[in-house]
Design a protein around this motif. Structure first.
Motif, PDB file in Angstrom:
ATOM      1  N   TYR A 187      -5.620 -33.569   2.286  1.00  0.00           N
ATOM      2  CA  TYR A 187      -4.358 -32.903   2.578  1.00  0.00           C
ATOM      3  C   TYR A 187      -3.219 -33.397   1.679  1.00  0.00           C
ATOM      4  CZ  TYR A 187      -6.364 -30.524   6.595  1.00  0.00           C
ATOM      5  OH  TYR A 187      -7.123 -29.694   7.395  1.00  0.00           O
TER       6      TYR A 187
ATOM      7  N   GLN B  11       0.491 -22.510   2.698  1.00  0.00           N
ATOM      8  CA  GLN B  11       1.090 -23.118   1.507  1.00  0.00           C
ATOM      9  C   GLN B  11       2.447 -23.769   1.771  1.00  0.00           C
ATOM     10  OE1 GLN B  11       0.819 -20.026  -1.587  1.00  0.00           O
ATOM     11  NE2 GLN B  11      -1.128 -20.952  -2.191  1.00  0.00           N
ATOM     12  N   ASN B  12       2.571 -24.408   2.913  1.00  0.00           N
ATOM     13  CA  ASN B  12       3.739 -25.232   3.190  1.00  0.00           C
ATOM     14  C   ASN B  12       3.378 -26.673   2.854  1.00  0.00           C
ATOM     15  OD1 ASN B  12       5.375 -27.104   5.003  1.00  0.00           O
ATOM     16  ND2 ASN B  12       6.483 -25.194   5.293  1.00  0.00           N
TER      17      ASN B  12
ATOM     18  N   SER C  91       3.597 -36.194  -1.167  1.00  0.00           N
ATOM     19  CA  SER C  91       2.137 -36.086  -1.207  1.00  0.00           C
ATOM     20  C   SER C  91       1.596 -36.629  -2.519  1.00  0.00           C
ATOM     21  CB  SER C  91       1.713 -34.621  -1.035  1.00  0.00           C
ATOM     22  OG  SER C  91       1.959 -34.175   0.276  1.00  0.00           O
TER      23      SER C  91
ATOM     24  N   ALA D  16       3.918 -29.521   5.438  1.00  0.00           N
ATOM     25  CA  ALA D  16       2.927 -29.564   6.517  1.00  0.00           C
ATOM     26  C   ALA D  16       1.678 -30.301   6.059  1.00  0.00           C
ATOM     27  CB  ALA D  16       2.582 -28.151   6.983  1.00  0.00           C
ATOM     28  N   CYS D  17       1.240 -30.050   4.829  1.00  0.00           N
ATOM     29  CA  CYS D  17       0.080 -30.761   4.287  1.00  0.00           C
ATOM     30  C   CYS D  17       0.348 -32.259   4.227  1.00  0.00           C
ATOM     31  CB  CYS D  17      -0.265 -30.235   2.897  1.00  0.00           C
ATOM     32  SG  CYS D  17      -0.625 -28.467   2.800  1.00  0.00           S
ATOM     33  N   TYR D  18       1.557 -32.620   3.836  1.00  0.00           N
ATOM     34  CA  TYR D  18       1.950 -34.028   3.759  1.00  0.00           C
ATOM     35  C   TYR D  18       1.880 -34.689   5.134  1.00  0.00           C
ATOM     36  CZ  TYR D  18       5.222 -37.958   3.674  1.00  0.00           C
ATOM     37  OH  TYR D  18       5.818 -39.189   3.835  1.00  0.00           O
TER      38      TYR D  18
ATOM     39  N   GLU E  80      -3.598 -31.410  -1.443  1.00  0.00           N
ATOM     40  CA  GLU E  80      -3.122 -30.038  -1.232  1.00  0.00           C
ATOM     41  C   GLU E  80      -1.599 -29.994  -1.263  1.00  0.00           C
ATOM     42  OE1 GLU E  80      -4.671 -27.521   1.867  1.00  0.00           O
ATOM     43  OE2 GLU E  80      -6.587 -28.578   1.870  1.00  0.00           O
ATOM     44  N   GLY E  81      -0.969 -30.948  -0.589  1.00  0.00           N
ATOM     45  CA  GLY E  81       0.486 -31.003  -0.571  1.00  0.00           C
ATOM     46  C   GLY E  81       1.065 -31.217  -1.955  1.00  0.00           C
TER      47      GLY E  81
ATOM     48  N   CYS F 114       0.019 -25.515   6.594  1.00  0.00           N
ATOM     49  CA  CYS F 114      -0.528 -26.005   5.323  1.00  0.00           C
ATOM     50  C   CYS F 114      -1.343 -24.906   4.647  1.00  0.00           C
ATOM     51  CB  CYS F 114      -1.374 -27.249   5.556  1.00  0.00           C
ATOM     52  SG  CYS F 114      -2.140 -27.954   4.072  1.00  0.00           S
TER      53      CYS F 114
ATOM     54  N   GLN G 232      -1.966 -27.402  10.403  1.00  0.00           N
ATOM     55  CA  GLN G 232      -3.045 -26.829   9.606  1.00  0.00           C
ATOM     56  C   GLN G 232      -2.734 -25.379   9.235  1.00  0.00           C
ATOM     57  OE1 GLN G 232      -6.267 -27.662  12.319  1.00  0.00           O
ATOM     58  NE2 GLN G 232      -6.905 -29.495  11.191  1.00  0.00           N
TER      59      GLN G 232
END
Length: 244
Positions: free
Chosen positions: A183, A140-141, A195, A144-146, A186-187, A137, A134
């Motif tokens: 998420y 802005q990685n 993503s 990580a969001c994925y 976001e990814g 993510c 979290q």
């Protein structure tokens, strides 16, 4: 001095002088960002992984440069430039990098925590791993969001690989398709093609979001465009920012 980079001799001079500049900036001026460039130089140009490892390690320990912590952690993980692979050492350096707000270091630390590493010396802790994902993510990685999306799609618990079947109530992280979609989106917006592919599938099936075939097609095309671009750039050297 201007160099003719089509001339082999001038290219050699340029590389030699570049190394001298990096060494001066690191050892004499003690600039952490230049020390990291020196380690990149030793890795990418000189192929001297042992020296590169030493510079990355020192730049992390002495100058608290997060990208160098990330790089040295990667060396420890793979055994590159060091005597042998060492998961606990890798974890410690990823943790150092994460504490210095290097998002990819948080991501790597998290992956070690959410994955079963029996015998490698890193105890599984999916909840702490989730917190680190979290953090990464939010910084802005996209990867990580994925992974966050994947955790919510499959559910996860300590003692099991992500995605192992089990009762929903026994999961440390229960399945939640709405959060999975959040998420994944976001990814995708951060440029992660996997993503975008997941967003497309979720729109197609109506998983975690209202079914919408038009948007499903839109995100499928975006994922394919990213894949094509990634293929074109696969051999690009991202020198100066730390090699992947």
């Amino acid at each position: 001095m201007a160099y003719d980079l089509k001339s082999e001799d001038e290219v050699k001079d340029y590389i030699k002088n570049l190394g001298i500049e990096y060494r001066f900036g690191c050892y004499s001026e003690k600039k952490p960002e230049v020390c990291h460039l020196l380690a990149d130089f030793l890795e990418a140009i000189k192929k001297d992984y042992e020296k590169a490892a030493k510079v990355y390690k020192n730049n992390c320990d002495e100058y608290k440069f997060g990208k160098s912590c990330l790089k040295y952690g990667g060396y420890c993980l793979t055994g590159k430039g060091v005597k042998t692979s060492n998961y606990p050492a890798a974890y410690n350096y990823f943790e150092k990098g994460c504490n210095l707000d290097e998002p990819y270091s948080c991501f790597n630390q998290a992956i070690l925590l959410v994955t079963k590493n029996d015998g490698f010396g890193v105890k599984q802790d999916v909840l702490k791993g989730m917190e680190l994902l979290q953090k990464a993510c939010a910084a802005q990685n996209g990867m990580a969001c994925y992974y966050l999306s994947g955790l919510y799609i499959a559910g996860a618990k300590n003692g099991s690989s992500v995605g192992d079947k089990g009762e929903k109530d026994s999961f440390d992280i229960p399945r939640n398709m709405e959060k999975a979609f959040k998420y994944a989106l976001e990814g995708c917006n951060l440029g992660n093609m996997y993503s975008c592919a997941n967003v497309s599938q979720m729109y197609t099936k109506g998983d975690g979001v209202e079914k919408n075939l038009e948007l499903a097609d839109k995100y499928k095309k975006r994922a394919l465009e990213m894949q094509e671009e990634a293929t074109k750039n696969a051999q690009t050297l991202k020198f100066g920012v730390g090699l992947d």
